[in-house]
Design a protein around this motif. Structure first.
Motif, PDB file in Angstrom:
ATOM      1  N   TYR A  97       0.837  -1.716   0.686  1.00  0.00           N
ATOM      2  CA  TYR A  97       0.088  -0.367   0.002  1.00  0.00           C
ATOM      3  C   TYR A  97       0.863   1.364   0.096  1.00  0.00           C
ATOM      4  N   ASP A  98       2.124   1.264   0.447  1.00  0.00           N
ATOM      5  CA  ASP A  98       2.942   2.096   0.559  1.00  0.00           C
ATOM      6  C   ASP A  98       3.100   3.136  -0.438  1.00  0.00           C
ATOM      7  N   LYS A  99       3.615   1.689  -1.504  1.00  0.00           N
ATOM      8  CA  LYS A  99       4.530   2.176  -2.835  1.00  0.00           C
ATOM      9  C   LYS A  99       3.256   2.178  -3.633  1.00  0.00           C
ATOM     10  N   CYS A 100       1.938   2.392  -4.154  1.00  0.00           N
ATOM     11  CA  CYS A 100       1.121   1.932  -4.309  1.00  0.00           C
ATOM     12  C   CYS A 100       0.771   3.882  -4.651  1.00  0.00           C
ATOM     13  N   ILE A 101       0.349   3.985  -6.073  1.00  0.00           N
ATOM     14  CA  ILE A 101      -0.116   5.451  -6.610  1.00  0.00           C
ATOM     15  C   ILE A 101      -1.127   5.507  -7.063  1.00  0.00           C
ATOM     16  N   PRO A 123     -11.081   5.183   4.090  1.00  0.00           N
ATOM     17  CA  PRO A 123     -11.931   3.817   4.422  1.00  0.00           C
ATOM     18  C   PRO A 123     -13.052   4.302   5.398  1.00  0.00           C
ATOM     19  N   LYS A 124     -14.204   3.872   4.925  1.00  0.00           N
ATOM     20  CA  LYS A 124     -14.819   3.644   6.437  1.00  0.00           C
ATOM     21  C   LYS A 124     -15.689   2.385   6.729  1.00  0.00           C
ATOM     22  N   THR A 131     -11.746  -4.022  12.270  1.00  0.00           N
ATOM     23  CA  THR A 131     -12.157  -4.996  13.102  1.00  0.00           C
ATOM     24  C   THR A 131     -11.062  -6.696  12.225  1.00  0.00           C
ATOM     25  N   GLY A 132     -11.076  -7.427  13.217  1.00  0.00           N
ATOM     26  CA  GLY A 132     -10.248  -7.756  12.407  1.00  0.00           C
ATOM     27  C   GLY A 132      -8.300  -8.241  13.150  1.00  0.00           C
ATOM     28  N   VAL A 136      -3.314  -7.055  10.094  1.00  0.00           N
ATOM     29  CA  VAL A 136      -3.285  -6.314   8.942  1.00  0.00           C
ATOM     30  C   VAL A 136      -3.177  -5.069   8.620  1.00  0.00           C
ATOM     31  N   PRO A 137      -2.417  -4.722   7.848  1.00  0.00           N
ATOM     32  CA  PRO A 137      -1.656  -3.573   6.765  1.00  0.00           C
ATOM     33  C   PRO A 137      -3.319  -2.752   7.438  1.00  0.00           C
ATOM     34  N   LYS A 138      -2.994  -1.291   7.555  1.00  0.00           N
ATOM     35  CA  LYS A 138      -4.025   0.143   7.477  1.00  0.00           C
ATOM     36  C   LYS A 138      -4.059   0.332   6.128  1.00  0.00           C
ATOM     37  N   HIS A 139      -5.797   0.255   6.097  1.00  0.00           N
ATOM     38  CA  HIS A 139      -6.126   0.231   4.686  1.00  0.00           C
ATOM     39  C   HIS A 139      -6.553   1.584   3.841  1.00  0.00           C
ATOM     40  N   GLN A 140      -6.361   2.148   2.902  1.00  0.00           N
ATOM     41  CA  GLN A 140      -5.638   3.664   2.686  1.00  0.00           C
ATOM     42  C   GLN A 140      -6.409   4.064   1.466  1.00  0.00           C
ATOM     43  N   LYS A 141      -6.281   5.440   1.774  1.00  0.00           N
ATOM     44  CA  LYS A 141      -7.480   6.295   0.667  1.00  0.00           C
ATOM     45  C   LYS A 141      -6.676   5.925  -0.304  1.00  0.00           C
TER      46      LYS A 141
END
Length: 209
Positions: A97-101, A123-124, A131-132, A136-141
């Protein structure tokens, strides 16, 4: 070539379409609203969970679909920054996620419609809290995400969550590079298929038919 080729088998004759795998995936991986990494599709009528044909001659099958963790992944080839990559030890197709552009080239290249999602907004979550699993890596915009094969669980020597919760025991997990593994035995002994084999991606998800 990866040391392992971790993958899954879904027994379509045992799958009852209960969506337990999809719900567990969503909870375990804290997937945001509107995001489903694992879906249960219906092969039958025009609408979900409806059969084809005319009563009493009806037919319907269930097909669970997620990232196919291809042995020859088209998504990896087109990612300009290496955010989508194939793990060298396990063969799992991962997403950083950190690399994704957010260019979504991987989504365009993937022949399996709907297995990747893009977070257009922050993310909402329906209950307002995570949960979970805590790992698990934090979801990002503005990033692409998909099934990770529960990487956080694999790192602890566990199976993906969807495998453990299937009430019909329709799902199996293992190393296809190991000829003695259960998954290798099953595809030797049972008739099976892969999705879109003509695309040359060689998925690591097989369906027993």
């Amino acid at each position: 070539m990866a040391t392992q080729r971790l993958g899954m088998i879904v027994d379509t004759k045992r799958c009852v379409g209960c969506s337990t795998c999809a719900m567990m995936c969503k909870s375990e991986n804290n997937e945001p609203e509107g995001i489903w990494w694992n879906r249960v599709l219906t092969i039958g009528g025009e609408h979900l969970t409806t059969p084809s044909g005319t009563y009493p001659n009806l037919t319907m099958e269930n097909l669970t679909v997620s990232c196919q963790h291809c042995n020859n992944p088209a998504c990896v080839k087109v990612c300009p920054v290496g955010a989508t990559y194939k793990d060298e030890e396990t063969g799992v197709v991962r997403q950083d996620y950190d690399k994704c552009i957010g260019c979504r080239m991987c989504m365009s290249a993937c022949p399996y419609t709907g297995v990747r999602s893009f977070n257009w907004e922050e993310p909402k979550y329906p209950i307002g809290i995570d949960t979970g699993d805590a790992d698990v890596p934090k979801h990002q915009k503005h990033v692409v995400e998909k099934c990770t094969m529960c990487w956080h669980r694999l790192a602890k020597g566990l199976q993906p969550a969807c495998i453990e919760v299937c009430p019909g025991r329709a799902r199996h997990f293992g190393d296809f590079n190991d000829p003695d593994s259960e998954v290798s035995r099953l595809i030797r002994e049972r008739e099976h298929m892969q999705l879109l084999p003509e695309m040359g991606t060689n998925p690591s998800v097989y369906y027993l038919v």
